[in-house]
Design an enzyme around this catalytic site. Structure first.
Site: not given
Length: 208
Positions: A165, A168-170
């Site tokens: 996650f 994904v956030h990055f």
């Protein structure tokens, strides 16, 4: 050239917390994954020696998780589910292909970011609880061996999930140009907000 009007997206305290979490998280993940398999031991070099890695990992983990929980509490009001989120999910194809004309307006965060928010809450709480249970020699002796074994397994799975996650956030932050700048300097242009988070821009304009 007319200067662009800027609005606040992230307050200074939140930005300090965010980058502190990034720094502590780097130490936590590198030292943690150095325990997984002998071939990964070199990752623990960030702490100097394997012994220091085992000492610094739980401390860095707490330094990552506690401010993260504080930040999540502060951001809760931006991450409540809204009726407009359903329309965003139904238009996910337009979102993925950046078909901006067919993307429903969103507020401070889009529904994808709200899912990340909830994942971080779950993983952070799980990592804190299991991390304390397996922390030698301070807390682990208070639990039976089976509980500690389960805690180690759940801790490892949650660490992998958290890393996924985070990636994904990055990716989401780099995908939308200007997002990282907002977390670095705290402000984004009103034009940027109108394009990517129109309901946030409208809320700001209504307050003026």
């Amino acid at each position: 050239m007319k200067k662009q009007k800027m609005i606040v997206r992230h307050k200074l305290f939140d930005r300090i917390c965010h980058w502190f979490i990034v720094a502590a998280g780097l130490v936590t993940f590198l030292t943690g994954f150095s325990f997984f398999y002998p071939s990964f031991q070199w990752l623990g070099a960030i702490s100097g020696t394997p012994q220091l890695a085992r000492f610094s990992h739980p401390i860095a983990g707490l330094m990552m998780c506690l401010p993260l929980l504080l930040m999540l509490v502060r951001y809760y009001h931006h991450n409540k589910w809204e009726k407009t989120d359903i329309a965003w999910f139904k238009s996910i194809k337009a979102v993925m292909f950046e078909d901006e004309e067919n993307i429903p307006p969103i507020g401070h965060y889009n529904p994808g970011q709200k899912i990340l928010f909830r994942a971080f809450v779950v993983f952070t709480l799980a990592l804190i609880v299991t991390g304390i249970m397996m922390w030698q020699p301070y807390f682990a002796p208070y639990f039976d061996s089976d509980s500690v074994s389960w805690a180690i397994l759940i801790h490892a799975l949650c660490a992998v999930g958290m890393l996924v996650f985070v990636i994904v956030h990055f990716w989401m932050a780099t995908w939308v140009e200007g997002s990282i700048t907002g977390m670095l300097y705290g402000k984004v242009s009103l034009a940027w907000a109108r394009k990517h988070h129109p309901l946030m821009a409208k809320e700001h304009e209504d307050k003026e």
